[in-house]
Design a protein around this motif. Structure first.
Motif, PDB file in Angstrom:
ATOM      1  N   PHE A   4     -22.784   4.847 153.272  1.00  0.00           N
ATOM      2  CA  PHE A   4     -23.060   3.564 152.654  1.00  0.00           C
ATOM      3  C   PHE A   4     -22.659   2.425 153.583  1.00  0.00           C
ATOM      4  N   THR A   5     -23.060   1.228 153.202  1.00  0.00           N
ATOM      5  CA  THR A   5     -22.562   0.016 153.821  1.00  0.00           C
ATOM      6  C   THR A   5     -22.351  -1.004 152.714  1.00  0.00           C
ATOM      7  N   PHE A   6     -21.569  -2.020 153.021  1.00  0.00           N
ATOM      8  CA  PHE A   6     -21.223  -3.042 152.040  1.00  0.00           C
ATOM      9  C   PHE A   6     -21.219  -4.393 152.738  1.00  0.00           C
ATOM     10  N   GLY A  15     -29.527  -7.469 163.293  1.00  0.00           N
ATOM     11  CA  GLY A  15     -28.267  -6.717 163.233  1.00  0.00           C
ATOM     12  C   GLY A  15     -28.197  -5.886 161.960  1.00  0.00           C
ATOM     13  N   HIS A  16     -28.657  -6.460 160.844  1.00  0.00           N
ATOM     14  CA  HIS A  16     -28.704  -5.706 159.588  1.00  0.00           C
ATOM     15  C   HIS A  16     -29.697  -4.557 159.697  1.00  0.00           C
ATOM     16  N   LYS A  17     -30.793  -4.799 160.403  1.00  0.00           N
ATOM     17  CA  LYS A  17     -31.790  -3.735 160.596  1.00  0.00           C
ATOM     18  C   LYS A  17     -31.148  -2.527 161.283  1.00  0.00           C
ATOM     19  N   LYS A  18     -30.298  -2.787 162.253  1.00  0.00           N
ATOM     20  CA  LYS A  18     -29.598  -1.689 162.935  1.00  0.00           C
ATOM     21  C   LYS A  18     -28.741  -0.891 161.956  1.00  0.00           C
ATOM     22  N   ILE A  75     -20.934   2.697 157.208  1.00  0.00           N
ATOM     23  CA  ILE A  75     -21.605   2.228 158.414  1.00  0.00           C
ATOM     24  C   ILE A  75     -21.435   0.715 158.486  1.00  0.00           C
ATOM     25  N   VAL A  76     -20.834   0.221 159.570  1.00  0.00           N
ATOM     26  CA  VAL A  76     -20.587  -1.219 159.716  1.00  0.00           C
ATOM     27  C   VAL A  76     -20.738  -1.630 161.173  1.00  0.00           C
ATOM     28  N   GLY A  77     -20.861  -2.924 161.381  1.00  0.00           N
ATOM     29  CA  GLY A  77     -20.886  -3.456 162.740  1.00  0.00           C
ATOM     30  C   GLY A  77     -19.508  -3.362 163.373  1.00  0.00           C
ATOM     31  N   THR A  78     -19.467  -3.373 164.677  1.00  0.00           N
ATOM     32  CA  THR A  78     -18.199  -3.236 165.391  1.00  0.00           C
ATOM     33  C   THR A  78     -17.213  -4.337 165.041  1.00  0.00           C
ATOM     34  N   ASP A  79     -17.723  -5.510 164.675  1.00  0.00           N
ATOM     35  CA  ASP A  79     -16.838  -6.629 164.353  1.00  0.00           C
ATOM     36  C   ASP A  79     -16.068  -6.419 163.054  1.00  0.00           C
ATOM     37  N   ARG A  80     -16.492  -5.478 162.227  1.00  0.00           N
ATOM     38  CA  ARG A  80     -15.840  -5.254 160.934  1.00  0.00           C
ATOM     39  C   ARG A  80     -15.230  -3.845 160.797  1.00  0.00           C
ATOM     40  N   ALA A  81     -15.478  -2.988 161.737  1.00  0.00           N
ATOM     41  CA  ALA A  81     -15.078  -1.577 161.615  1.00  0.00           C
ATOM     42  C   ALA A  81     -13.568  -1.402 161.436  1.00  0.00           C
ATOM     43  N   ILE A 102     -14.719   8.138 156.890  1.00  0.00           N
ATOM     44  CA  ILE A 102     -15.182   7.832 158.245  1.00  0.00           C
ATOM     45  C   ILE A 102     -15.768   6.429 158.221  1.00  0.00           C
ATOM     46  N   VAL A 103     -15.384   5.612 159.182  1.00  0.00           N
ATOM     47  CA  VAL A 103     -16.008   4.309 159.372  1.00  0.00           C
ATOM     48  C   VAL A 103     -16.744   4.388 160.706  1.00  0.00           C
ATOM     49  N   GLU A 104     -18.052   4.356 160.620  1.00  0.00           N
ATOM     50  CA  GLU A 104     -18.914   4.517 161.795  1.00  0.00           C
ATOM     51  C   GLU A 104     -19.441   3.155 162.229  1.00  0.00           C
ATOM     52  N   GLU A 105     -19.247   2.852 163.490  1.00  0.00           N
ATOM     53  CA  GLU A 105     -19.640   1.555 164.036  1.00  0.00           C
ATOM     54  C   GLU A 105     -21.072   1.566 164.548  1.00  0.00           C
ATOM     55  N   VAL A 106     -21.764   0.472 164.279  1.00  0.00           N
ATOM     56  CA  VAL A 106     -23.056   0.208 164.898  1.00  0.00           C
ATOM     57  C   VAL A 106     -22.787  -0.903 165.903  1.00  0.00           C
ATOM     58  N   THR A 107     -22.952  -0.597 167.171  1.00  0.00           N
ATOM     59  CA  THR A 107     -22.577  -1.547 168.215  1.00  0.00           C
ATOM     60  C   THR A 107     -23.586  -2.680 168.345  1.00  0.00           C
ATOM     61  N   ARG A 108     -23.048  -3.816 168.715  1.00  0.00           N
ATOM     62  CA  ARG A 108     -23.894  -4.980 168.964  1.00  0.00           C
ATOM     63  C   ARG A 108     -24.411  -4.925 170.388  1.00  0.00           C
TER      64      ARG A 108
END
Length: 156
Positions: A4-6, A15-18, A75-81, A102-108
């Motif tokens: 999930f993401t929040f 960025g949201h698309k990623k 699943i979150v961006g690196t800025d919030r992981a 698990i907190v998985e980062e999506v890199t910018r």
């Protein structure tokens, strides 16, 4: 494991698309939306990502309590992981009980964008840059741009 993401997803951008694309790599993905523009964002996310379960939740704790799994992947961006990992771990065993978090980062990338930057495009009347940095179709993009312009100008 439930993925999930929040977030607010205040202005849908690339960025949201990623994030959404990464979620689709897993079974039964969920987006929890917490925003003042819930109806607009809810319908747009559902339109462009019909296979993602989009829900509304006031906060992260309520969201994770809805997950029907003992193991979760956020699943979150690196800025919030880091902040989400600390928060989820801190309250595990108190607010909820998960055997694995698990907190998985999506890199910018260099061209990634933020909702703040998207608002700046609106403030400066730069529709071209706004359009370039979102994944929604032209009609939806124009409508969102105009709605945000009205909001920023204090009219609705």
């Amino acid at each position: 494991m439930q993925s999930f993401t929040f977030g607010k997803f205040a202005i849908l951008h690339n960025g949201h698309k990623k994030l959404f694309d990464r979620l689709l790599e897993y079974d039964n993905p969920i987006v929890f939306l917490s925003s003042k523009r819930i109806n607009d964002n809810l319908s747009l996310i559902r339109k462009y990502y019909p296979s993602i379960d989009v829900r509304v939740s006031d906060n992260l704790f309520d969201a994770v309590k809805e997950l029907g799994s003992s193991e979760i992947r956020m699943i979150v961006g690196t800025d919030r992981a880091d902040s989400f990992k600390i928060l989820l771990d801190k309250y595990n065993g108190n607010e909820y009980n998960f055997s694995n978090i698990i907190v998985e980062e999506v890199t910018r990338g260099e061209t990634d964008i933020s909702s703040t930057m998207m608002r700046q495009f609106v403030k400066s009347g730069d529709y071209s840059s706004f359009r370039e940095n979102t994944f929604v179709c032209e009609d939806d993009c124009r409508q969102v741009f105009e709605e945000i312009t009205r909001e920023l100008n204090g009219s609705s």
